[in-house]
Design a protein around this motif. Sequence first.
Motif, PDB file in Angstrom:
ATOM      1  N   GLY A 106       0.804  -1.231   0.000  1.00  0.00           N
ATOM      2  CA  GLY A 106       0.000   0.000   0.000  1.00  0.00           C
ATOM      3  C   GLY A 106       0.828   1.269   0.000  1.00  0.00           C
ATOM      4  O   GLY A 106       1.210   1.765  -1.063  1.00  0.00           O
ATOM      5  N   LEU A 110       2.365   2.261  -3.608  1.00  0.00           N
ATOM      6  CA  LEU A 110       1.644   3.325  -4.314  1.00  0.00           C
ATOM      7  C   LEU A 110       2.524   4.559  -4.505  1.00  0.00           C
ATOM      8  O   LEU A 110       2.416   5.261  -5.499  1.00  0.00           O
ATOM      9  N   LEU A 148      -6.953  -0.029   2.939  1.00  0.00           N
ATOM     10  CA  LEU A 148      -7.949   1.008   2.675  1.00  0.00           C
ATOM     11  C   LEU A 148      -9.063   0.981   3.714  1.00  0.00           C
ATOM     12  O   LEU A 148      -9.985   1.784   3.659  1.00  0.00           O
ATOM     13  N   TYR A 156      -4.454  -2.564  -4.484  1.00  0.00           N
ATOM     14  CA  TYR A 156      -3.135  -2.092  -4.916  1.00  0.00           C
ATOM     15  C   TYR A 156      -2.629  -2.894  -6.114  1.00  0.00           C
ATOM     16  O   TYR A 156      -1.997  -2.354  -7.011  1.00  0.00           O
TER      17      TYR A 156
ATOM     18  N   ASN B 114      -0.787   7.819  -3.677  1.00  0.00           N
ATOM     19  CA  ASN B 114      -0.655   7.299  -2.315  1.00  0.00           C
ATOM     20  C   ASN B 114      -1.300   8.243  -1.296  1.00  0.00           C
ATOM     21  O   ASN B 114      -1.893   7.790  -0.317  1.00  0.00           O
ATOM     22  N   ALA B 117      -5.014   7.612  -1.633  1.00  0.00           N
ATOM     23  CA  ALA B 117      -5.369   6.342  -0.982  1.00  0.00           C
ATOM     24  C   ALA B 117      -5.440   6.538   0.534  1.00  0.00           C
ATOM     25  O   ALA B 117      -6.320   5.990   1.196  1.00  0.00           O
ATOM     26  N   PHE B 120      -8.616   8.102   1.356  1.00  0.00           N
ATOM     27  CA  PHE B 120      -9.698   7.115   1.266  1.00  0.00           C
ATOM     28  C   PHE B 120      -9.738   6.286   2.552  1.00  0.00           C
ATOM     29  O   PHE B 120     -10.767   6.159   3.213  1.00  0.00           O
ATOM     30  N   SER B 121      -8.596   5.737   2.899  1.00  0.00           N
ATOM     31  CA  SER B 121      -8.500   4.860   4.060  1.00  0.00           C
ATOM     32  C   SER B 121      -8.955   5.573   5.337  1.00  0.00           C
ATOM     33  O   SER B 121      -9.707   5.021   6.142  1.00  0.00           O
ATOM     34  N   GLN B 162      -9.435   2.654  -7.799  1.00  0.00           N
ATOM     35  CA  GLN B 162      -9.143   1.810  -6.639  1.00  0.00           C
ATOM     36  C   GLN B 162      -9.123   2.593  -5.335  1.00  0.00           C
ATOM     37  O   GLN B 162      -9.279   2.022  -4.264  1.00  0.00           O
ATOM     38  N   VAL B 163      -8.884   3.880  -5.406  1.00  0.00           N
ATOM     39  CA  VAL B 163      -8.642   4.649  -4.179  1.00  0.00           C
ATOM     40  C   VAL B 163      -9.530   5.893  -4.045  1.00  0.00           C
ATOM     41  O   VAL B 163      -9.268   6.750  -3.216  1.00  0.00           O
ATOM     42  N   THR B 164     -10.573   5.982  -4.882  1.00  0.00           N
ATOM     43  CA  THR B 164     -11.512   7.100  -4.762  1.00  0.00           C
ATOM     44  C   THR B 164     -12.925   6.532  -4.760  1.00  0.00           C
ATOM     45  O   THR B 164     -13.156   5.440  -5.288  1.00  0.00           O
ATOM     46  N   PHE B 443      -3.861   4.309   7.864  1.00  0.00           N
ATOM     47  CA  PHE B 443      -3.096   4.138   6.624  1.00  0.00           C
ATOM     48  C   PHE B 443      -1.598   4.115   6.914  1.00  0.00           C
ATOM     49  O   PHE B 443      -0.856   3.327   6.322  1.00  0.00           O
TER      50      PHE B 443
END
Lengths: 598, 598
Positions: A106, A110, A148, A156, B114, B117, B120-121, B162-164, B443
């Motif tokens: 992660g 990323l 996440l 990822y 990153n 992400a 997001f997390s 993947q992250v939004t 995160f």
Amino acid sequence: MDSATIDLQAEVNRLCHEIQTLEVQRESENGESITISDYILKRLEQLDVTSIFGLPGDFNMRMDFIEDHPTIKWIGNCNELNASYAADGYARVKERSIGVVVTTFGVGELSAINGIAGAFSEMVPVLHIVGVPSTTQLKSKPMLHHTLGNGRFDAYTKAAEQVTIAQAAIMTPRQAGPEIDRILTECITHARPVYLTLPMDLVAAKIPAKRLKVALPRTPPANNPDVENYVLDEIVKLVDDAKQDVVILVDACAIRHDVRQEVSDLLTKTQFPVYASPMGKTAVSEEHERYGGIYVGSITQPSIKEKVEGAKLILSIGALKSDFNTGMFTYHIPTARTVELHSDQTLIRHGHFPGIGMKLLLPKLTERLSKYKQGALKIPVLRFKLDVPKEGDYKISHAYFWPRLGKFFRKQDVIVAETGTSNFGVLDVPMPDKSIFVSQILFGSIGWATASTLGAALAARDRGLGRTILFTGDGSMQLTVQEISTMIHYKLKPIIFVLNNKGYNIERHLHGLDRKYNDIVDWKWTSLLTTLGDTDGKLSKSYTVRSKAELDKLLDDDEFASAQKIQLVEVLMDKYDTPRALQAAADLTAKMAAKSVG
Amino acid sequence: MDSATIDLQAEVNRLCHEIQTLEVQRESENGESITISDYILKRLEQLDVTSIFGLPGDFNMRMDFIEDHPTIKWIGNCNELNASYAADGYARVKERSIGVVVTTFGVGELSAINGIAGAFSEMVPVLHIVGVPSTTQLKSKPMLHHTLGNGRFDAYTKAAEQVTIAQAAIMTPRQAGPEIDRILTECITHARPVYLTLPMDLVAAKIPAKRLKVALPRTPPANNPDVENYVLDEIVKLVDDAKQDVVILVDACAIRHDVRQEVSDLLTKTQFPVYASPMGKTAVSEEHERYGGIYVGSITQPSIKEKVEGAKLILSIGALKSDFNTGMFTYHIPTARTVELHSDQTLIRHGHFPGIGMKLLLPKLTERLSKYKQGALKIPVLRFKLDVPKEGDYKISHAYFWPRLGKFFRKQDVIVAETGTSNFGVLDVPMPDKSIFVSQILFGSIGWATASTLGAALAARDRGLGRTILFTGDGSMQLTVQEISTMIHYKLKPIIFVLNNKGYNIERHLHGLDRKYNDIVDWKWTSLLTTLGDTDGKLSKSYTVRSKAELDKLLDDDEFASAQKIQLVEVLMDKYDTPRALQAAADLTAKMAAKSVG
């Protein structure tokens, strides 16, 4: 049908490798075992890898295995993006090897993804190893840190799939050997990055070592002999029709797909004039007597442009026709006068011949074309040179700086140029024999050059090459500056030229000449090296040059030129000055943009 | 069925908003128009955004619109990862607003991923605007710079998915208004990042301005009244059964989903004892007389642990049960004694009540529970405090440092702690009323804190809060150090504590105590501020403290404490020393890992 043939040949190659492996396994049924980590390291050793880049993280591959390895060195970076750039730079200069970067689940991976995407775009073989939670956790998906928070443990990997050519998620020891071999083979065959996740609990798991006795296959699939012969005949016919008025144009993929030796043989045996694209710069020695310089469509120096575009036939090798590499798509070479050799296909005028790759085709073509040597020699090639202009002004202009640096370069120097101003500036400067030019013209991620220089310098040291010289701007340098610290730590001695023109020069010329968003904060550049690691000032030296005279004096200084320490040179330049080629590209871009906005 | 209800309610909300918009449109059929860029800026203004972070790039949104905006300021960052961290920090401290980051196609956006992400997390509302090629180019897919070179123009969006939580690709002016509104609504409703691509040729395209008259909906969907009543009855019954022996446990989502005021009202009216998780720290004033401190499962201070785990009923608000936030999943609170309030559901013992969100439930619950106030007051709460220990040694130990800093904090300070050592260290330290604690515990991306501090300090200045104080380590600081330069540029005055313990302290305690890969290069920390922008040394001050006496002297210095300049304090600590909570977490992690390797 040809595409089916390619697939079949790939399958045949794969099966051959499997059979060899099985034979080795049968020979020593109760053979040695090895940890998965050491298996990977052994494969990397076979690929001539000596440096692995990255940062520790609690999920990632225990670096103990790397730290304890006798020939592979752990290079601890300041951040993951820089680590991936360094791995890219390492692979570019090391050649016939790969770059390796290790990050954690992660947060680490990323941060590195932009560097991996750059390697994909520019065709650089990089292995990205990501340390992930244990196989148990990967299945039960608890709310671990670095996730996440919603149980999507595959997010990822899905992102990585976008920018790598192959992925392997090791979940059992049984898979490990074949999967590692599969992605490494893809990596070296296609010169593209690959992605490997290694769970914490498998880092030290034992697997059979037998497969390691069979080296990974490197040779590309054989060309279909009938098609290959047809292709050769056709090319010879075209050369014949052109009455030897042929020029060779070498581009990026000649470097990426490792045909520099084959191209060199072609030149020696045919003596056709040869030119290079920006991304093909130094693929052919720029001191070769048949080398005429850089072709970039409309941006080309007029004398060169005429020679290339006037030829009856262009034999293009490893073309990569990106915007900046083609002068914003301004090639004036009709397809009817072009033959293009690629790693996996050949194009003859309007005809496509898939599966006919240049690595195996080139030696045969050289053989067939050698008879034209005497005729080809009659075609004159203007020597590629660039005089230092006389300018009354004291200021260091781009018009002065780049040719002047040309005089400073030496054989076997590794020259890294940042996207933008530096890249365009250095284009017209001839580089000495055996020097290596490294740049990221297609992907063009600013900040890449500084961190890439770390990897380039390590590879140059490995290969016993000369100095590593970086050209970057004050804006670009700020993105990845901390990696200088790693260079100091590992006693690397690059010469770093920071062109201080108070902002993002290329952006300024594309849009917003006087906008504040193109300004940057002015740093005390000459304090960087001592601040970032050379705390007692013994390992480094920094300079500011404000005039042509100061620049000349520094470049002529033997101690400076011998690069015994890491050195940073702040070059003060005018805020609005810009290299010729950049100005031309900016004008073309503006035209394109205007058209596109309509 | 309940899930269907939620969907229907969301749809109802959406339709209401559409109807309002249509009504406004009908009213002024030939109304004003506005550029898409200004439309976005207007929406951001309505959301109380005053700073936009990012870097220029030739494909991205012409920053001219931002630079020319009267109330929104363009904050130029040193790199995109830092920009995304800064946007995250800004959103955390600004509250009821969002963070905004602008990057360019591919190279810029991937560098920022990153940070996105992480948002997001950790549930932080961030809008990521990416400038992309023109709509014509997006369709014809030429080999532009910043692409992967293979025509996959959608690769970066796929990674962003993947992250939004929502994405919008504006391809026509017609779409722009509704699409921008849709993702911004998702962003503020779910407190998660969203992703917007804006082609070059649409930046200045005109669209109707009418929609802007209707503010974006902020209130969560209404709870089903029957279910809500049932839930309230059940909770009251449990409180009754518990004979008022109830504790409230406040966690991350109380902050993220904006119920701090509702929680405060609950406390005032019920006087139940209240505790916080690490991620819930400062959600409730740590000076509140009914506040007892931090609960982290097994890692909890014993006196607190006993109080929380011994209660007959735990009313948990906004729980986010990640590993580090729960002491490695060591909550000793049976589900049968727990009620959990979340943004979108309520859990009562083993029963789930989807769709019953806490924002609207809490005021009603407060009403119903206020009758228990007198009984609740009988349950004693130990004052949350931490004495500075007497230690004979001169060295600055963690055991000394953190309590000592506790005495330095003031009301309304914004305290940012890096993942790892700082985060664990500051956990036990009580913070003053109205101070804000900012950290990234789930995160856990190292480097986040430094760049996040830029955004946090800007938001603090906006809100008229107190000092911004950063705690980070020498290892973490190296990842994102250049962003200090941006702080200097925008005249921010954080106090930056760099704990210099020669490497990655948390990693050292997790694995490889004496491994070289956990070492870092020692920098001249006190030269950083002058090197990175304060070239004449007037805007900043730097210090090194080596002993308790030096630390005390500095902290007691009024000029230092008044934070009139940006200040950096290098705190020399022992390489192996570590905070109590970190040691405990490391021990638990090692146990978990051993079990998982088996």
